[in-house]
Structure formats: C-alpha cells, structure tokens
Design a protein around this motif. Structure first.
Motif, PDB file in Angstrom:
ATOM      1  N   GLU A   1      -9.585  -1.023  -8.702  1.00 16.68           N
ATOM      2  CA  GLU A   1      -9.483  -0.376  -9.826  1.00 16.68           C
ATOM      3  C   GLU A   1     -10.067  -0.952 -10.948  1.00 16.68           C
ATOM      4  OE1 GLU A   1      -5.563   0.938 -10.632  1.00 16.68           O
ATOM      5  OE2 GLU A   1      -4.742   0.774  -8.674  1.00 16.68           O
TER       6      GLU A   1
ATOM      7  N   LEU B   1      -1.594  -6.738  -4.632  1.00 14.57           N
ATOM      8  CA  LEU B   1      -2.952  -5.889  -4.565  1.00 14.57           C
ATOM      9  C   LEU B   1      -3.958  -6.161  -5.232  1.00 14.57           C
ATOM     10  CD1 LEU B   1      -1.090  -2.363  -4.019  1.00 14.57           C
ATOM     11  CD2 LEU B   1      -2.083  -3.655  -2.215  1.00 14.57           C
TER      12      LEU B   1
ATOM     13  N   ALA C   1      -4.263  -5.198  -8.346  1.00 18.01           N
ATOM     14  CA  ALA C   1      -4.428  -4.188  -9.295  1.00 18.01           C
ATOM     15  C   ALA C   1      -4.097  -4.355 -10.647  1.00 18.01           C
ATOM     16  CB  ALA C   1      -3.688  -2.883  -9.088  1.00 18.01           C
TER      17      ALA C   1
ATOM     18  N   ASN D   1       2.110   1.610  -3.556  1.00 19.66           N
ATOM     19  CA  ASN D   1       0.935   2.072  -4.214  1.00 19.66           C
ATOM     20  C   ASN D   1       0.681   3.536  -4.282  1.00 19.66           C
ATOM     21  OD1 ASN D   1      -1.546   1.725  -5.836  1.00 19.66           O
ATOM     22  ND2 ASN D   1      -2.646   2.483  -3.735  1.00 19.66           N
TER      23      ASN D   1
ATOM     24  N   HIS E   1       2.417   2.149 -12.355  1.00 19.46           N
ATOM     25  CA  HIS E   1       3.274   2.222 -11.344  1.00 19.46           C
ATOM     26  C   HIS E   1       4.493   1.838 -11.471  1.00 19.46           C
ATOM     27  CE1 HIS E   1      -0.543   2.991  -9.179  1.00 19.46           C
ATOM     28  NE2 HIS E   1       0.121   3.299  -8.072  1.00 19.46           N
TER      29      HIS E   1
ATOM     30  N   SER F   1       4.094  -5.788  -6.086  1.00 19.58           N
ATOM     31  CA  SER F   1       2.968  -5.362  -5.285  1.00 19.58           C
ATOM     32  C   SER F   1       1.792  -4.969  -5.869  1.00 19.58           C
ATOM     33  CB  SER F   1       3.613  -3.765  -4.651  1.00 19.58           C
ATOM     34  OG  SER F   1       3.616  -2.756  -5.675  1.00 19.58           O
ATOM     35  N   ARG F   2       1.834  -4.799  -7.311  1.00 18.18           N
ATOM     36  CA  ARG F   2       0.733  -4.462  -8.186  1.00 18.18           C
ATOM     37  C   ARG F   2      -0.186  -5.759  -8.276  1.00 18.18           C
ATOM     38  NH1 ARG F   2      -0.818  -0.204  -7.021  1.00 18.18           N
ATOM     39  NH2 ARG F   2      -1.895   0.063  -9.009  1.00 18.18           N
TER      40      ARG F   2
ATOM     41  N   SER G   1       1.503  -1.608 -16.254  1.00 17.67           N
ATOM     42  CA  SER G   1       1.223  -1.039 -15.140  1.00 17.67           C
ATOM     43  C   SER G   1       2.107   0.393 -15.204  1.00 17.67           C
ATOM     44  CB  SER G   1       1.955  -2.056 -13.940  1.00 17.67           C
ATOM     45  OG  SER G   1       2.021  -1.269 -12.796  1.00 17.67           O
TER      46      SER G   1
ATOM     47  N   VAL H   1      -7.135  -3.014  -3.503  1.00 19.41           N
ATOM     48  CA  VAL H   1      -7.542  -1.781  -3.881  1.00 19.41           C
ATOM     49  C   VAL H   1      -8.370  -2.216  -5.153  1.00 19.41           C
ATOM     50  CG1 VAL H   1      -5.083  -0.845  -3.611  1.00 19.41           C
ATOM     51  CG2 VAL H   1      -5.300  -2.083  -5.936  1.00 19.41           C
TER      52      VAL H   1
ATOM     53  N   LEU I   1       0.900  -1.291   0.063  1.00 20.54           N
ATOM     54  CA  LEU I   1      -0.118   0.107  -0.094  1.00 20.54           C
ATOM     55  C   LEU I   1       0.732   1.326  -0.151  1.00 20.54           C
ATOM     56  CD1 LEU I   1      -2.980  -1.104   2.388  1.00 20.54           C
ATOM     57  CD2 LEU I   1      -2.949  -0.803  -0.015  1.00 20.54           C
TER      58      LEU I   1
ATOM     59  N   SER J   1       1.838   6.223  -7.263  1.00 12.19           N
ATOM     60  CA  SER J   1       0.755   6.575  -7.906  1.00 12.19           C
ATOM     61  C   SER J   1       0.866   7.769  -8.598  1.00 12.19           C
ATOM     62  CB  SER J   1      -0.168   6.982  -6.830  1.00 12.19           C
ATOM     63  OG  SER J   1      -0.113   8.297  -6.083  1.00 12.19           O
TER      64      SER J   1
END
Length: 230
Positions: free
Chosen positions: A128, A180, A182, A61, A138, A176-177, A136, A126, A58, A65
């Motif tokens: 989205e 999460l 996402a 994230n 990010h 992490s993406r 991605s 999250v 997070l 962002s």
C-alpha cells in the motif's frame, strides 16, 4: 439506542483529542527518527511470519477493507432493521460506526504520513503506497463497530461479552495492520483515539437532534427522560 451515552463536555474533549492527534501525526511525519523506530517493529514482524497468522491477517484485511467493511456494516444494519425489527438501533449502529470509521479519512488528509516502505520489509504481505498511513482505516472501523455494538448491548446480559469481544477484535485488527506491513504501530494506536473522539462528538449531536426527530416521528417516546451524561 435512541439516546447514546454522552459525556458532559462532548464538544471540548473530542476537539482536544483531535487537535492532539493532528499534532502527533504531523510530528511523526516530520521526524524521521520516530518513523524509523516505528518501522523497526514492522521489520521485526516481517521476519517472523507464520502461515496461521498470515491467514488471519489477510482475512481481517479483506473483511475491514472499504469494500468488505461496507458489506459488513450493511449486513449488521439489515439484521437489526429487518430481523430484529429495530430501525432506530440499525440507524444508530450504522451512524456510530460510519462516523468513527470516516474520522480516519479526515486525519489521513490532514496529516499525510507516508506508508511503510515495502522494500524495507523482509516479507511484505500487502503493498500500500501513498500518504494516508495515519491513522489506520481498518482499525478505525473495527474500533467504531465495537463501540457501536457495545452501545447496543449496554444494560443487557451481553454487555460484558460485547465489550471483551470488541476489544479483542479491535486489537487483532490493529496488530494485523502492523503484521502485514501496511501501517506503523503509532498509526494503529492513533486509530483508537480517533474513533473514540469522533463518536463522543457524534453522540452529543445525536442526542441533541436525532433523538428529538425520532420522537416526532413516533419511533421513540420522550428522549429527554433517558438522556445520560457520563
């Protein structure tokens, strides 16, 4: 960073990589079996969240962002321009990072892959929605900033540390993406290629036009003597 590392065929290779990414992205969007396999990894991770990893994911994230990334780049560029008194390096780091980051927006618009369905995940962290999953953003920012800082550190004692740190940061943001929920794994994998392709092309443009402009402004001297092809 008045002159950036440049490959010999700096138009051909990035164009080929971009074309390949578009083909892969459109294929992933059209073939449901491939997306189902991708989603399976997201679902497995969604079942195995921990408080520590969730906090890290997070944080990344937020930091990478659009808002957080813009602030991060501004801080880095201001530090180079003001504290280090190197406006050329500040401009180059900012430009390289932005080009690699914004490449994700171009591919998102062309490919139009839908985001992972949060209702199919055990614990989505999250939510989205939309058709902007590939690649991605990010991850593109993390990869692009890492490459820009590596360019800055090349030839110094910080080169190795920057390369390792940037690689670990990029992999962490990519993971992490998925963690999460996402993005799909193939989305973040494509981000590495997208950022690299955009930066390879931009490096050629920078060396051809920006270096000469900087020389005329008196900020650098004889950029042609330090041009490098790899």
């Amino acid at each position: 960073m008045a002159v950036l590392p440049q490959i010999r065929h700096w138009v051909l290779w990035p164009a080929g990589l971009a074309a390949g990414l578009i083909i892969v992205g459109l294929t992933l969007s059209a073939v449901r079996a491939l997306t189902a396999a991708d989603l399976g990894i997201d679902q497995t991770l969604s079942l195995n969240h921990t408080a520590f990893l969730t906090a890290i994911a997070l944080t990344l994230n937020a930091l990478f962002s659009p808002l957080g990334g813009s602030f991060l780049l501004a801080v880095v560029c201001l530090f180079l321009a003001v504290a280090r008194r190197s406006p050329v390096n500040a401009a180059a780091v900012g430009a390289v990072s932005l080009v690699g980051w914004l490449s994700s927006e171009v591919l998102k618009a062309v490919v139009g892959r839908h985001r992972p369905d949060a209702s199919l995940l055990a614990h989505p962290l999250v939510t989205e929605r939309g058709f902007d999953s590939f690649p991605s953003g990010h991850t593109c920012l993390a990869v692009s900033l890492s490459i820009a800082l590596y360019f800055l550190a090349r030839g110094t004692r910080w080169q190795r540390l920057t390369m390792i740190g940037g690689g670990l940061l990029s992999i962490s943001v990519a993971a992490s993406r998925i963690y999460l929920g996402a993005h799909y794994p193939s989305d973040v994998a494509a981000s590495f290629v997208a950022s690299l392709a955009a930066i390879l092309f931009f490096s050629g443009l920078w060396n051809r036009y920006a270096a000469s402009l900087l020389s005329r402004l008196g900020l650098i001297h004889r950029p042609d003597l330090c041009r490098e092809s790899v």
